[in-house]
Design an enzyme around this catalytic site. Structure first.
Site, mmCIF file in Angstrom:
data_model
loop_
_atom_site.group_PDB
_atom_site.id
_atom_site.type_symbol
_atom_site.label_atom_id
_atom_site.label_comp_id
_atom_site.label_asym_id
_atom_site.label_seq_id
_atom_site.Cartn_x
_atom_site.Cartn_y
_atom_site.Cartn_z
ATOM 1 N N ARG A 1 1.371 -1.245 0.039
ATOM 2 C CA ARG A 1 0.074 0.100 0.354
ATOM 3 C C ARG A 1 1.141 1.634 -0.147
ATOM 4 O O ARG A 1 1.516 1.278 0.484
ATOM 5 C CB ARG A 1 -1.445 -0.494 1.025
ATOM 6 N N LYS B 1 -8.388 -2.687 0.384
ATOM 7 C CA LYS B 1 -8.310 -1.673 1.636
ATOM 8 C C LYS B 1 -8.811 -0.422 1.788
ATOM 9 O O LYS B 1 -9.296 -0.026 2.319
ATOM 10 C CB LYS B 1 -6.976 -1.650 1.703
ATOM 11 N N HIS C 1 -10.427 -4.724 11.893
ATOM 12 C CA HIS C 1 -9.178 -5.627 12.164
ATOM 13 C C HIS C 1 -8.947 -7.024 12.493
ATOM 14 O O HIS C 1 -8.061 -6.590 13.402
ATOM 15 C CB HIS C 1 -8.360 -4.956 11.551
ATOM 16 N N SER D 1 1.000 -7.727 12.587
ATOM 17 C CA SER D 1 1.604 -8.552 11.250
ATOM 18 C C SER D 1 3.096 -9.059 12.351
ATOM 19 O O SER D 1 3.462 -8.241 13.215
ATOM 20 C CB SER D 1 2.588 -7.867 10.175
ATOM 21 N N LYS E 1 -1.493 -13.937 14.668
ATOM 22 C CA LYS E 1 -3.534 -13.708 14.548
ATOM 23 C C LYS E 1 -4.053 -14.763 13.191
ATOM 24 O O LYS E 1 -4.345 -15.854 13.849
ATOM 25 C CB LYS E 1 -3.304 -12.361 14.117
ATOM 26 N N THR E 2 -2.704 -15.007 12.548
ATOM 27 C CA THR E 2 -3.717 -16.289 11.212
ATOM 28 C C THR E 2 -3.401 -17.728 12.123
ATOM 29 O O THR E 2 -4.039 -18.346 11.726
ATOM 30 C CB THR E 2 -2.687 -15.788 10.104
ATOM 31 N N ASP F 1 -9.580 -11.161 8.696
ATOM 32 C CA ASP F 1 -9.006 -9.885 8.531
ATOM 33 C C ASP F 1 -10.157 -9.077 8.920
ATOM 34 O O ASP F 1 -9.493 -8.165 9.294
ATOM 35 C CB ASP F 1 -8.078 -9.782 7.164
ATOM 36 N N ARG G 1 1.674 -12.151 -1.229
ATOM 37 C CA ARG G 1 0.244 -12.582 -1.281
ATOM 38 C C ARG G 1 -0.130 -13.056 -2.094
ATOM 39 O O ARG G 1 0.647 -13.649 -3.356
ATOM 40 C CB ARG G 1 -0.389 -11.070 -1.351
#
Length: 529
Positions: free
Chosen positions: A56, A198, A217, A235, A239-240, A254, A319
């Site tokens: 981004r 996003k 989020h 990050s 979390k994942t 997400d 990604r």
């Protein structure tokens, strides 16, 4: 600027015969290959590169300041204002540019799994692979839903159109302009597909609170008894990994929202990081990357066409985009009841935060606003010690409204639905990064399981004297000595110094917030001045 005129210009564009509308996955893959936009990998996924922009570009994102947004948006370095005149000029140029293209691609779908709050959206793409990305990431309509679709927000994406900052009023050739008045997102100059995803999340963060719905989020899953858990974390916090539990079904990875009906996924797909991806570490993600998935900036062996997830020569931000249905253990549709447990994940490289602690409502609001984790020493040239990183509400780049709006809504919902909130440190113990060691994943999993099953609600507790956190002194599957961070350090004085250092950073960061109650301000750590 006349809204009717802008809609008319868009209608004219979409009336052209060169617009491919809601193509199937197979048709879009064919278009990607025919147009030379990407290649097919051995997994069946399409692979594309994004050129100069591999992530981004927040400095190039603006919100149009007008009578609709002026008094609602929290203007500043994140929500940069741009005039309606500049938006109008660029919008006209982009539409003219797109009209001259041989082919364009349109996707109509939704953001939001709860039909009461979903946003009917339209994505118009210059590139076929971006349209495939949008199809996989947003919620795909049924035939009946497509026939009755009434677009409420439009994304227009023209990556090859580059702005002239001196003429167009932007900061660079890239631009992401959001007009809440005209309900248009205008993207140009960047091929990074994540801007599409996003930008709509930012839109939902603007629209949903006005319907008394909290956008979040976070990832979410549900247990066999219907109990719902949310996982917030920046990050590197896990979390994942931690939300992917074989004994719990995934709601989403997400973006979610919490209404008076419960929790729902905003998206219809996943946008997973691929760096160092293996089936052993992340089986759900690894096996989800198949036909119709999109790989961004992943290097591929030219002979075998197998992706090399360890190769970061293009970027570390590699990604994969794929529909959530590519994961077996999911909730369909992607919604569930109210959260029983909320987990804030942090990777504390100072090694001073407890591995798990239970938060009061005020502490939850404090740590939600703080959104703390660490940037590790050694990951960047010149970084010789851990750097505290704070991202408001664990998603500051995507919050158009004042941060207190989201924090107050969280506090109200915690009260209303009796959710238990825990702060979990997946970072270092026994010393800071470089001296101590990373928290064992097995211990973290055991602590989260105990939190989810309510085993910590009646545990004996200790109070952390610096951070004010309530820490259980016993947890099944975890040695008692691990639970109190100071006891894991050989040098107790060094622990005190590091804890005070981090406490000060919390305070310095929190000073930017205004209009909050003293109860929330006092929920943070104490420190010696």
């Amino acid at each position: 600027m006349n809204t009717v005129n802008q809609k008319s210009k868009l209608t004219d564009l979409l009336a052209q015969s060169n617009i491919w509308k809601n193509l199937s996955v197979a048709e879009l893959v064919e278009k990607v290959l025919q147009r030379g936009e990407g290649s097919l990998t051995a997994t069946g996924a399409v692979r594309a590169e994004t050129g100069r922009y591999t992530g981004r570009s927040p400095q190039d994102k603006f919100i149009v300041e007008d009578e609709v947004s002026k008094d609602l948006v929290d203007w500043g370095s994140v929500n940069q204002p741009i005039s309606e005149e500049i938006f109008e000029g660029l919008y006209a140029k982009v539409l003219k540019y797109l009209k001259e293209k041989n082919e364009l691609f349109e996707f109509k779908g939704f953001a939001g799994s709860d039909e009461k709050f979903r946003l009917p959206l339209q994505v118009i793409n210059e590139y076929a692979w971006h349209n495939l990305f949008a199809r996989q990431l947003f919620i795909r309509p049924t035939e009946d839903e497509l026939d009755n679709h009434e677009t409420a927000f439009t994304v227009v994406s023209a990556p090859s159109f580059k702005a002239d900052p001196m003429v167009d009023g932007t900061k660079s050739e890239a631009f992401i302009l959001v007009s809440f008045k005209h309900r248009i997102v205008l993207i140009g100059g960047t091929e990074y597909a994540g801007e599409i995803k996003k930008s709509i999340f930012s839109v939902m963060n603007y629209l949903l609170p006005q319907q008394d719905v909290l956008p979040m989020h976070c990832s979410a899953n549900v247990g066999q008894e219907g109990d719902v858990a949310l996982f917030f974390g920046l990050s590197g916090t896990g979390k994942t990994t931690l939300s992917a539990d074989p004994n719990r079904r995934l709601i989403g990875d997400d973006e979610h929202a919490w209404s008076n009906n419960g929790v729902f996924n905003i998206e219809g797909g996943c946008y997973a990081k691929c760096i160092n991806l293996t089936r052993e570490k992340e089986p759900q993600i690894y096996d989800a990357i198949r036909f119709g998935s999109v790989l961004e900036n992943v290097k591929v062996d030219p002979d075998t066409r197998h992706p090399n997830y360890d190769d970061t020569s293009l970027t570390e931000n590699t990604r994969a985009a794929y529909p959530i249905q590519n994961i077996d253990n999911i909730v369909q549709p992607s919604l569930a009841g109210h959260p029983n447990t909320i987990i804030f994940l942090t990777a504390d490289a100072f090694g001073v935060l407890p591995p798990i602690s239970k938060l009061t409502k005020e502490q939850a609001m404090y740590h939600f606003l703080s959104g703390y984790t660490s940037k590790l020493a050694g990951t960047e040239r010149g970084v010789t010690s851990p750097e505290a990183t704070f991202s408001t509400c664990f998603g500051s780049p995507f919050l158009p409204l004042h941060a207190s709006t989201y924090a107050e809504m969280l506090g109200e919902k915690i009260d209303q639905f009796n959710a238990n909130v825990f702060l979990v440190n997946t970072g270092w113990t026994g010393g800071p990064y470089g001296e101590g060691h990373r928290m064992k994943l097995s211990h973290t999993r055991a602590m989260i399981q105990a939190a989810l099953e309510g085993e910590l609600n009646n545990s004996e507790i200790a109070k952390d004297p610096i951070f004010g956190l309530t820490v259980p002194t016993h947890c099944p599957g975890v040695p008692d000595s691990v639970l109190i961070p100071k006891s894991t350090w050989e040098d107790k004085e060094q622990y005190e110094e590091k804890a005070q250092e981090l406490a000060m950073k919390f305070h310095d960061n929190f000073n930017k917030f205004d209009g909050l109650s003293e109860a929330i301000r006092n929920a943070g750590p104490t420190y010696k001045k």
